[in-house]
Structures are given as C-alpha cells and as structure tokens.
Design a protein around this motif. Sequence first.
Motif, mmCIF file in Angstrom:
data_model
loop_
_atom_site.group_PDB
_atom_site.id
_atom_site.type_symbol
_atom_site.label_atom_id
_atom_site.label_comp_id
_atom_site.label_asym_id
_atom_site.label_seq_id
_atom_site.Cartn_x
_atom_site.Cartn_y
_atom_site.Cartn_z
ATOM 1 N N LYS A 193 -27.117 -35.969 -15.643
ATOM 2 C CA LYS A 193 -26.746 -36.303 -17.018
ATOM 3 C C LYS A 193 -27.930 -36.846 -17.810
ATOM 4 O O LYS A 193 -27.970 -36.716 -19.036
ATOM 5 C CB LYS A 193 -25.608 -37.333 -17.010
ATOM 6 N N SER A 194 -28.882 -37.449 -17.100
ATOM 7 C CA SER A 194 -30.006 -38.073 -17.803
ATOM 8 C C SER A 194 -31.123 -37.090 -18.130
ATOM 9 O O SER A 194 -32.000 -37.388 -18.943
ATOM 10 C CB SER A 194 -30.581 -39.211 -16.951
ATOM 11 N N ILE A 195 -31.101 -35.930 -17.505
ATOM 12 C CA ILE A 195 -32.199 -34.972 -17.682
ATOM 13 C C ILE A 195 -32.060 -34.230 -18.999
ATOM 14 O O ILE A 195 -31.032 -33.584 -19.263
ATOM 15 C CB ILE A 195 -32.259 -33.996 -16.497
ATOM 16 N N ASN B 14 -19.636 -24.967 -16.272
ATOM 17 C CA ASN B 14 -20.047 -26.058 -17.168
ATOM 18 C C ASN B 14 -20.462 -27.301 -16.396
ATOM 19 O O ASN B 14 -20.237 -28.429 -16.844
ATOM 20 C CB ASN B 14 -18.940 -26.395 -18.171
ATOM 21 N N LEU B 15 -21.058 -27.103 -15.235
ATOM 22 C CA LEU B 15 -21.582 -28.213 -14.453
ATOM 23 C C LEU B 15 -23.094 -28.294 -14.632
ATOM 24 O O LEU B 15 -23.747 -27.328 -15.013
ATOM 25 C CB LEU B 15 -21.232 -28.047 -12.975
ATOM 26 N N LEU B 16 -23.646 -29.453 -14.321
ATOM 27 C CA LEU B 16 -25.070 -29.690 -14.574
ATOM 28 C C LEU B 16 -25.941 -29.458 -13.347
ATOM 29 O O LEU B 16 -27.057 -28.957 -13.474
ATOM 30 C CB LEU B 16 -25.279 -31.128 -15.070
ATOM 31 N N GLY B 17 -25.445 -29.846 -12.163
ATOM 32 C CA GLY B 17 -26.348 -29.769 -11.028
ATOM 33 C C GLY B 17 -25.673 -29.935 -9.689
ATOM 34 O O GLY B 17 -24.456 -30.102 -9.581
ATOM 35 N N PHE B 18 -26.513 -29.920 -8.668
ATOM 36 C CA PHE B 18 -26.092 -29.893 -7.270
ATOM 37 C C PHE B 18 -27.020 -30.789 -6.468
ATOM 38 O O PHE B 18 -28.223 -30.874 -6.757
ATOM 39 C CB PHE B 18 -26.180 -28.437 -6.788
#
Length: 773
Positions: free
Chosen positions: A294-296, A178-182
């Motif tokens: 978070k903004s994407i 459940n993470l968004l990115g790296f």
Amino acid sequence: MKDFIIKRLLPVTMCFAIMGGIYLPTTVNATNTVNQSVTKTINAVATSHLDTNWSWDLEQSIEEYLPETYEENVDLIKDYPDYKFNFEGAYRYQLLKEYYPEKFEELKGYINSGQWNVSGTALENGDVNVPSPEALFRNILYGNNYFLDNFGKTSKDIYLPDCFGFGYALPSIMAHSNLLGFSTQKLSWGNAFPNGQLPFDIGMWKGPDGKSAIADINLNGYWNAHTDGMRNNNDFLSRLSRSPIGIISALFGACGDRGGGASNAAVKKILEEQRQNPSQSIKVQMSTTDALMKSITQADKDKLSVYDGEMVMKQHGVGSYTSRVMSKRWNRQAEQMAYAAELTNVNSEYLGATAYPKKQLEEYWTRVIAHQFHDDITGTSNSTTYQRSYNDLMLSIKQFANEYQSGVSGVVRAMDTTAGAGEVAVVVNNPLGVQSTGTVTGTVTMPSVTANIKVTDDTGADVPCQIVSSNGNEYKIAFSATAKSLGYRKYLVKGVSNNSQTSTLSVSNNALSNEKYNVTIDQNGNISSVFDKDLNKELLSEPIRLGIFTNSSNYWAAWELNIDDYAFKKPQNYVGGTPTVQIVENGPARVALKITRTFNNSKFEQIVSLSAGGKMVQVDNVVDWQEKSSLLKAEFNLKPSNPNATYDLGLGTITRGNNTSDKSEVPLQKWADLTNSDNSYGVSIINDCKYGMDKYDDDTMRLTLIHTPKENYTHHSGFYPASGQDTQDIGENRFSFAIYGHAGNYASSNVQHLAESFNQPLYAYQAEQHTGT
C-alpha cells in the motif's frame, strides 16, 4: 452493476482471452544503485501461520490451535495496545464464528481498531499450482467478500508463507483481482532459479498477459521470535541495503504451523525499537502484511526490478503436483462441473425457468476451495484428511451435477423437444465458450427393445451412432454431435433393425483408424505408431510407454521428487508383460481397444479410442497400483524435436526447456506441447487430472502419473505411519490422456479448445416431449 458482478459471477476465466506467454525468465533492473539518503524502515509483521490440517486433523485445529491463536494474540493486544497481529485465511474466521461465536464478536472490535489485521485476501491459504485460475479467482473473491461482509475491511495482498512454488499466472490473477502484491518466505526452501538466486528481494512480477504485481519474495521465516529485536539483525540490514525503496517487511511470531502468538519478549522488544524511531536512522514499526504494498507509489515501482517468469521450486513441493492422485482427479472434476453448473443456470434464469442458485454454488465452491489448502490438495497431509477430502470432493461434484441438471432442465423446458413415432429426443449441451464437436455418450429409454439405433440432428441429417451397452429397453449410446458455444441442441434417437451407416472408422486387434489417425499397438501392448494423415507424418519416434522409476524421496516424502531419481535417467523398468487385447467398441461413432497387462504386482488397463471426425487419440487408464517406493510416468518420445516446450497454465502459457539440475518436474494444467524447431508441426499431450511433467530431452516429454514415496517412520515424530505416505495411491487409480498432432505451432493449433473439450465434454440428456418457445 457492482452488486450484480459479485452476486451473479460468471466463471471468471471466461473474461480473459487465451494469453500466450513466452517464458524467457528475465529480470530487468530498474536501478543499479540504492539511494542511501532514503529513510530505511523495517515493517515488523506479527504473524501466526496455522495449517488447517497437516500432521493433525481439522478437529485439533478447531479444538486447540484456533482458540489458542485467538487467545494468545488477544492477550498481547490487551497487554500492548500498539501490537498489530496478522492472520490469513477467511476460512479460519468462518470456523471461529461457527465454533466460538463469542470470540468472533469480540474479534470485530480488534479488527475495527486496526490491532488485528485480516490478511492474505483469500478464503484459504491454498496451493496455487493445482487449482485452476477459476478456483484462484473465487478463492480471492470469497475471501475478501467474507472480510467485507463481516468486518467492513478487505485485504490487498496474497500472503502465502508456506506454499510450494508460485506459477507464472499468479501475478496476472492478482492484477485482475485488484490486488497489489504477494509475499512469501518459501522460496528459501530450494527454488528453481539458476543456482537458487532470487531475481530480487522485492520487485515487480510480470505475468503472461503483461500485467504485474509487487512481489516480496525473500521474507524471513514466520516462526522466528526476534526477541533481540530487528534493528541490528544482519539479514534485515543486508536486505535494507539492497532495497531500492528503503523498506522491507520482516516476519515474527510463533514457532511452527500450529498457530499461537509471539512471545512477550519479542513484542516488548520490537515495540521498544518502535518507540526509539525518532532518534534512529533505521525505523522499526509494527505493520501488516499488505502495508508495504500500500505504501509503494508509482515512483517507487519505477525503481524496482521487473521479473517476467515463474517462481517454482527445485525439489521441495514438486512431488505435490502428483501426490494423492484421486484428490487431483476429483478436484478437476469438481471445478469442471461447477463451471458447467454456473453457465447453464445463468441461461435458465434468463429464460425465467429456474432461480439462480447463488447460495448453493458458493457453498459447494467453498467446500472445494477448503480442500485446496496447501497441505490438502498437495497430498502432504494425513490419512484422515484424505478420507474426508475424497468424500467432500465427491459430494461437491454430485451437488454441482444436480445444479447443472436443474439448469439444463430449465433450458430444455423452453425448447421444442417433440419427436416422431418410435423416437426419443435427446438434448446435447455444450458448456464451452466455443462451438464443439465430439462423440457424446448418454442413456436413453426406448419405446421398445431394438437391435440398432439411428440418430438425426435438428436438420434431419443422420449422424454416426452406436449402442454401447443395454439393459432391457434402456441403452447407453454414443453418437457424434455438434453444439454451438454454450448451446443446447436436439437430436432424435430411433430404434432400427439394421445399422446401415457407412463408417469412417476401423479397428483390429492391433490397430485403429479414423479420418485423421492410424494407430498401431505393438506386441508389448504399447502404442507404437500414431500416423497423422492430415500432416502425412508419424508422430512417435518410439512407443508410448509407462515407465517406473525408483522413488527414494523419504524425508519430505509426499512433497518431493529427488532430481537424481528421474531427471537425467530413463526408467528402471517399463510396464511390459504379455498383453491381452480386446476390441470393446466397433461402430460408426467410436472404435476402441482395451489393453490389459500385469507387471510386477500391478495391473494396467488402457482403452485406446478414436472417434468419427476426432482430432485426438484418447487413452483411458485404470491402474491397480501396488508398487512401493516407485514413480510412474507416461513417456512420449516424439518425432518433433525442440529444446523448448509450451505448457498450459489455465490463464496463459509458459515455455520451458529440457530438465536441468535446477528445474525438471514442473507444473501444468491441461496440456503441454512440443512443436518442431522449424514450427512446421507439433504434438500436444492433453490430460484430464495430471499436474506434473518433465522434459527429458529435445523430443521426450514425460507426464507424471503416480508418486508413492519411500517408507520413513522417523520423520516428524511418527507422523508418517499416521499419514500413510509410503502407501499413498496404492490401489485403483483412474486418469486419461490424449495425443493431438497439428500443423504449425501450438498458437496456430486447436489445442486449447481440444483440451477444454477433453475435460468438459458434451453432455446428453433424454428429454420429455413437448413444444417450446
């Protein structure tokens, strides 16, 4: 249900089926033009990268670098209320809480106000190539749980500014966590993309199961001060011009890897730029490591290019797949023992026999993960670190083993373990999620001294068995066993005068045989033939040999393998000498030859064994290594031929080609497979603690065993004498590998199960006799 998942977590990798990913490194461009009307924004990310240990030990981090990092950034927060600081790694917060409790309590206020950001999600800023997917999931889980429990906040990103390459499984692990990115800047250190060309600055990174995560992979160095600001930085302007979403992240902070804070001049200038935003076409704003993710929006994602493949290094870091081989061995054993302990304790608690040891398992896992730090498990730290690492990993193995035995005992107490006169009961446990058959070894105390043994299963059928060694009436025995998925099965052992079993095995001074294989040893002590009876095919085109290469890597010594040393060459030497060959096991359950050779200054001992009904040729190695500036590889010249091979990632697989000037030494977990180009048959190479490999040509795969760099006493101001990198792995080294022949390709074979059972064999325990439910 949420509470149950967090507090009673089964090994996370059990939740996923085997995911087969064909590595065709592709980038799909979602858009060819950048919308010039999009508002352009530079997220200014203040960061302070602190290596837990590198050319210093943990004490220096605790006594000096950690408090300095805290104090310098708190001073900036007090002087500049709009300053935002990012600090990754929950382990560092744990150290702050333990050694500086007043500072830790004060920190809560700054985190609550949003001026100090907990970033990167993980417990430790760890390597992501050697740790198993299970360990990576737990690193994420424990890190964010710590942030949530102590600060009421979590992070949504993996922030790894200083790791040595990023495997294909990582985006899938992020998505399932459940993470968004790296984000990283490390790929600028020499990545394995053709000609070093990144697929994008920011895009979508797809993993082996098709899941994807945002990847921001062209960050600038975290040590840059940017005292002149960011709005006129040519690199940032160039990245902005390429960004389909009109936003980038740019790091600024302290110099080096010792923590600290950004300069007053840098913070003042960037905040000045932020205040100018209303009148500027390019916005600059203090930000966090996960703010961009978070903004994407989904609409933004649709504009981003998609990359399906791995992001590994060309040369820098590939030596770390092997450096400090005992760390790798004990890390693998700790991960495997932890897995078994968790499963059997869930079973034992379910039966009401024992309490689930949640606190203990998390404590032991945390210690293991702490040593998966990117300059620890990689073998790129100092000698003091490794003395502690070896101690801590062995401690964790023993603690996991104690919990495992406790769980097994709880289950066994519910079993009927009664036995007849002169018999003892042995319970066999299978920790795997699939039925498993193998030759299990255990110790029993018999009622009296005996010349031979007889072993029967719970149906009364005899199974192949033998005595391995004895001490009075205590015997180390081996016998064939089968247990269901996560199962426990009773076997009875009885002393007999004669071993009347009919054996399917044979052994001589230069050959071994079982139902599947005929194995031949040549005059040099090498395995010269593996004939697969099921396939009616020879699997080897040349003997399996141990090759020694000159290792000239000396600047980033433990980190690197120079491509010119090995990628397009045969070894300078093969281990030879006059071998001593000894039959060490000859029974109905297992046969084995011990081959001992001395070459140069080193001693090589290999035990080649076959088991009754076994599907693998097992080779156990003990090497007294005394070679400097040298690289040891096991060379497998195979009959199947294919320009591509498949490698296990622990979560899915990846297909790679032969060595190139961009990519040669590559990471793997438990196996690699070479299937003939017509998919008719193949050979898998299975390992118990090796993480680096190369593919010399269409039929040659080479497993990297020991990496001792060239001496260099000038780099890093005398760091090398303290690190002992030029003598790393001098002394005794232990590791095992196996050869498995199969019909069809890897996906239609049993390689995954066999690799798991090779690493996680059946366990056998003598049980007290009692009835049970």
